[in-house]
Design an enzyme around this catalytic site. Sequence first.
Site, short mmCIF file in Angstrom:
data_model
loop_
_atom_site.label_atom_id
_atom_site.label_comp_id
_atom_site.label_asym_id
_atom_site.label_seq_id
_atom_site.Cartn_x
_atom_site.Cartn_y
_atom_site.Cartn_z
CD GLU A 6 62.02 67.84 26.74
OE1 GLU A 6 60.97 67.86 26.05
OE2 GLU A 6 62.04 68.24 27.97
CD GLU B 60 60.67 72.53 24.41
OE1 GLU B 60 61.93 72.93 23.90
OE2 GLU B 60 60.57 71.27 24.60
#
Length: 238
Positions: free
Chosen positions: A115, A135
């Site tokens: 990210e 995740e």
Amino acid sequence: MSDFETIIYEKKNNLACVTLNRPHALNAYNLRMRDELYQVLGAIKDDPEVRVGIFRGAGERAFCAGADLGEFLTAPSPVVARQVRWERDVWGLFLAVTKPLIAALHGYVLGSGLEIALCCDIRLASEDAQFGLPEPGLGIIPAAGGSQTLPRIIGGAKALEMLLSGRWLGAEEAENLKLVNRVVLRKNLIPEAESLAKKIAKFDPAAISCAKQAITRGLDLSLAEGLALEARLVASLQ
Ligand code: COA
């Protein structure tokens, strides 16, 4: 800004180089790193001497292996976690920087590591880079903008495949998907990032800032709105 614990911040002429510096933990992103990144992003954004930022990882094995699992979900409550997020909106600040940011990626580029890379404008990767979003395997989803930034770069179908299946990409596939601009030899990664940054830093900073905004902000607009944005940016340079 020299007493950082998780980051090395160096200014070389007009370049700001940020090294994620927890190599013993594959540069995992912890709360301290969040606070320190917030400070350096503010410096990059506001320091007129800085024209380009480079993000890299310390050590041989990783750019960043994602959120620190030792701190995982340790916030006292979801309300506190949300409050902290607003007080230190690192990701909002990242995307508000109008100067070019380059990510130099090697080894593991996972979760919030990916990210961070997605918040940069140009991504260079070495041949050993591996990209993934772990995740969902932890029962969460990307919370550092990744669910929005990734599909804007590689498209919805590929982003969904990566996120839903947990499949990692190697450097070559990442290049084919345009997740990274190009793949270079490991030994050339930092020299190539610096050489690119120096090239950009020679141009007029106001023009470079407008060029970045025209493209990054324009991507979220209709063509008509994008053309109006372009006209405003052109006028702001005159
Ligand atoms: N948070 C905290 N520590 C981490 C970490 C993380 N996200 N990722 C790696 N580390 C630490 C390991 O605990 C280990 O520390 P130790 O030497 O004190 O035991 C060290 O970094 C090296 O990692 P290790 O797992 O031994 O290396 P490996 O080559 O066997 O595996 C990975 C590398 C990246 C596959 C593995 O570390 C991993 O899956 N990490 C977690 C990735 C993740 O789920 N991130 C969260 C995203 S939301």
